[in-house]
Write a protein that holds these residues in place. Sequence first.
Motif, PDB file in Angstrom:
ATOM      1  N   GLY A   1       0.094   1.501  -6.137  1.00  0.00           N
ATOM      2  CA  GLY A   1      -0.441   2.884  -5.637  1.00  0.00           C
ATOM      3  C   GLY A   1      -1.672   3.157  -6.721  1.00  0.00           C
ATOM      4  O   GLY A   1      -2.161   4.338  -6.512  1.00  0.00           O
ATOM      5  N   LEU A   2      -2.546   2.116  -7.154  1.00  0.00           N
ATOM      6  CA  LEU A   2      -3.626   2.262  -7.439  1.00  0.00           C
ATOM      7  C   LEU A   2      -4.919   2.835  -6.590  1.00  0.00           C
ATOM      8  O   LEU A   2      -6.025   3.050  -6.954  1.00  0.00           O
ATOM      9  CB  LEU A   2      -3.899   1.396  -8.627  1.00  0.00           C
ATOM     10  N   THR A   3      -4.854   1.858  -5.665  1.00  0.00           N
ATOM     11  CA  THR A   3      -5.688   2.085  -4.473  1.00  0.00           C
ATOM     12  C   THR A   3      -5.232   2.449  -3.164  1.00  0.00           C
ATOM     13  O   THR A   3      -3.983   1.829  -2.802  1.00  0.00           O
ATOM     14  CB  THR A   3      -6.355   0.540  -4.341  1.00  0.00           C
ATOM     15  N   PRO A   4      -5.468   3.382  -2.523  1.00  0.00           N
ATOM     16  CA  PRO A   4      -4.790   3.977  -1.395  1.00  0.00           C
ATOM     17  C   PRO A   4      -4.991   3.132  -0.088  1.00  0.00           C
ATOM     18  O   PRO A   4      -6.393   2.549   0.044  1.00  0.00           O
ATOM     19  CB  PRO A   4      -5.448   5.477  -1.068  1.00  0.00           C
ATOM     20  N   PRO A   5      -4.205   2.729   0.738  1.00  0.00           N
ATOM     21  CA  PRO A   5      -4.570   1.718   1.933  1.00  0.00           C
ATOM     22  C   PRO A   5      -4.962   2.541   2.752  1.00  0.00           C
ATOM     23  O   PRO A   5      -5.197   3.835   3.173  1.00  0.00           O
ATOM     24  CB  PRO A   5      -2.939   1.514   2.182  1.00  0.00           C
ATOM     25  N   SER A   6      -5.959   1.907   3.810  1.00  0.00           N
ATOM     26  CA  SER A   6      -6.646   2.412   4.899  1.00  0.00           C
ATOM     27  C   SER A   6      -5.442   2.429   6.026  1.00  0.00           C
ATOM     28  O   SER A   6      -5.649   3.232   6.908  1.00  0.00           O
ATOM     29  CB  SER A   6      -7.716   1.547   5.298  1.00  0.00           C
ATOM     30  N   ALA A   7      -4.440   1.513   5.906  1.00  0.00           N
ATOM     31  CA  ALA A   7      -3.549   1.713   7.003  1.00  0.00           C
ATOM     32  C   ALA A   7      -2.193   0.715   6.433  1.00  0.00           C
ATOM     33  O   ALA A   7      -2.521  -0.036   5.452  1.00  0.00           O
ATOM     34  CB  ALA A   7      -3.987   0.760   8.289  1.00  0.00           C
ATOM     35  N   GLY A   8      -1.081   0.994   7.021  1.00  0.00           N
ATOM     36  CA  GLY A   8      -0.002   0.328   6.720  1.00  0.00           C
ATOM     37  C   GLY A   8       0.461   0.727   5.332  1.00  0.00           C
ATOM     38  O   GLY A   8       0.132   1.829   4.869  1.00  0.00           O
ATOM     39  N   GLY A   9       1.335   0.036   4.787  1.00  0.00           N
ATOM     40  CA  GLY A   9       1.965   0.817   3.343  1.00  0.00           C
ATOM     41  C   GLY A   9       2.976  -0.260   2.830  1.00  0.00           C
ATOM     42  O   GLY A   9       3.060  -1.743   3.211  1.00  0.00           O
ATOM     43  N   ALA A  10       3.453  -0.123   1.529  1.00  0.00           N
ATOM     44  CA  ALA A  10       4.201  -0.514   0.785  1.00  0.00           C
ATOM     45  C   ALA A  10       5.034   0.073   0.039  1.00  0.00           C
ATOM     46  O   ALA A  10       4.859   1.084  -0.698  1.00  0.00           O
ATOM     47  CB  ALA A  10       3.268  -1.612  -0.266  1.00  0.00           C
ATOM     48  N   THR A  11       6.496  -0.657   0.016  1.00  0.00           N
ATOM     49  CA  THR A  11       7.564   0.046  -0.858  1.00  0.00           C
ATOM     50  C   THR A  11       8.176  -0.941  -2.127  1.00  0.00           C
ATOM     51  O   THR A  11       8.045  -2.069  -1.843  1.00  0.00           O
ATOM     52  CB  THR A  11       8.650   0.678   0.054  1.00  0.00           C
ATOM     53  N   ILE A  12       8.879  -0.276  -2.821  1.00  0.00           N
ATOM     54  CA  ILE A  12       9.434  -0.917  -4.011  1.00  0.00           C
ATOM     55  C   ILE A  12      11.000  -0.390  -3.931  1.00  0.00           C
ATOM     56  O   ILE A  12      10.950   0.747  -4.319  1.00  0.00           O
ATOM     57  CB  ILE A  12       8.698  -1.075  -5.132  1.00  0.00           C
ATOM     58  N   ASP A  13      11.718  -1.122  -3.711  1.00  0.00           N
ATOM     59  CA  ASP A  13      13.201  -0.541  -3.768  1.00  0.00           C
ATOM     60  C   ASP A  13      13.213   0.498  -2.604  1.00  0.00           C
ATOM     61  O   ASP A  13      13.916   1.578  -2.779  1.00  0.00           O
ATOM     62  CB  ASP A  13      13.986  -0.031  -4.822  1.00  0.00           C
ATOM     63  N   GLY A  14      12.738   0.572  -1.529  1.00  0.00           N
ATOM     64  CA  GLY A  14      12.530   1.392  -0.089  1.00  0.00           C
ATOM     65  C   GLY A  14      11.715   2.714  -0.579  1.00  0.00           C
ATOM     66  O   GLY A  14      11.626   3.478   0.242  1.00  0.00           O
ATOM     67  N   LEU A  15      10.806   2.907  -1.745  1.00  0.00           N
ATOM     68  CA  LEU A  15       9.908   3.826  -1.898  1.00  0.00           C
ATOM     69  C   LEU A  15       8.549   3.427  -2.383  1.00  0.00           C
ATOM     70  O   LEU A  15       8.427   2.465  -2.981  1.00  0.00           O
ATOM     71  CB  LEU A  15      10.531   4.793  -3.133  1.00  0.00           C
ATOM     72  N   PRO A  16       7.756   4.164  -1.719  1.00  0.00           N
ATOM     73  CA  PRO A  16       6.352   4.089  -2.345  1.00  0.00           C
ATOM     74  C   PRO A  16       6.122   4.167  -3.871  1.00  0.00           C
ATOM     75  O   PRO A  16       6.996   4.759  -4.300  1.00  0.00           O
ATOM     76  CB  PRO A  16       5.433   4.953  -1.547  1.00  0.00           C
ATOM     77  N   TYR A  17       5.416   3.535  -4.586  1.00  0.00           N
ATOM     78  CA  TYR A  17       5.362   3.373  -5.883  1.00  0.00           C
ATOM     79  C   TYR A  17       5.202   4.934  -6.615  1.00  0.00           C
ATOM     80  O   TYR A  17       5.827   5.124  -7.254  1.00  0.00           O
ATOM     81  CB  TYR A  17       4.153   2.572  -6.451  1.00  0.00           C
ATOM     82  N   ARG A  18       4.412   5.710  -5.833  1.00  0.00           N
ATOM     83  CA  ARG A  18       4.253   6.940  -6.473  1.00  0.00           C
ATOM     84  C   ARG A  18       5.181   7.795  -6.244  1.00  0.00           C
ATOM     85  O   ARG A  18       5.300   8.882  -6.922  1.00  0.00           O
ATOM     86  CB  ARG A  18       2.765   7.639  -5.566  1.00  0.00           C
ATOM     87  N   ARG A  19       6.164   7.463  -5.443  1.00  0.00           N
ATOM     88  CA  ARG A  19       7.549   8.124  -5.164  1.00  0.00           C
ATOM     89  C   ARG A  19       8.779   7.938  -5.793  1.00  0.00           C
ATOM     90  O   ARG A  19       9.678   8.572  -5.928  1.00  0.00           O
ATOM     91  CB  ARG A  19       7.866   8.401  -3.562  1.00  0.00           C
TER      92      ARG A  19
END
Length: 298
Positions: A49-67
Amino acid sequence: MIAVEHLTRRYGRHTAVDDVSFHCAPGTVTGFLGPNGAGKSTTMRMICGLTPPSAGGATIDGLPYRRLPSPGRVVGVLLDASAQHAGRTGRESLAVAAATMGVDRHAVLPALRRVGLDATAARRRVRAYSLGMRQRLGLAQALLGDPRVLILDEPANGLDPEGIFWMRGLLRDFADRGGTVLLSSHLLREVEAVADRLLVIGGGRLVAQGDKDELLAGGGTLVRARDTAALRGALDSAGLTVADGTDGLLVRAPAEVVGRAAVDAGVVLTELRPAGSAGLEQLFLTLTADTPTREAVR
């Protein structure tokens, strides 16, 4: 579980990370490899969650890091060991982290001892720490919240051989107890010793991923000749990807194709064999031989 789907990061016309997708499963150590500027750190910063993606995404245990409701309790992160308050002691640094995460302050000293920092080191200002000590402190902070996931960028940088061996055991034990580890490192032999799976990135794109043993078994071909220049010319003329290995030329093609190219050019070979038997270093060189450095200088 770490899930990365079509992750992309652009800086103007420059694409630092290009459509990267992979999963890291519980109980495994995943080695994340690539040359300098290949996009490893940018990818890890996007996951955290330190650099916003231009496209796509990533999750940890089903949630984005910031959530994540309490990120430090789910994922331990070490991306830059030097990003610590130089005026605090080691104990104070971890006490602040514990308060932020809602961790009992009595967990601080055991966490320091776990990474090999004794009471004297705990009282010392971080500015007086060596790079290896800062790495240990950063790892203590990553482990402080008893997370299920670790994301580590070059954690062995600055450690002595004993420290590297210790870290290998710590990460292997973490994964064997069901944890998930994503590990970026330039120490290929150490990655080979501890990793279950490999991700290889070059020019912002994944060039290989999969089980370590399977990738090493299919690592291309090692070839040598009395006239290395003539051999390289023959391989280049055949349109084959060639890299300099530690024991000869590495070619991303089956041995039969490599041998035919040499025969057609009249080059006498002194060695021709699968490169997988030579280990991760030669696999890495083969996979990244024709990938340009594309990560932006910021």
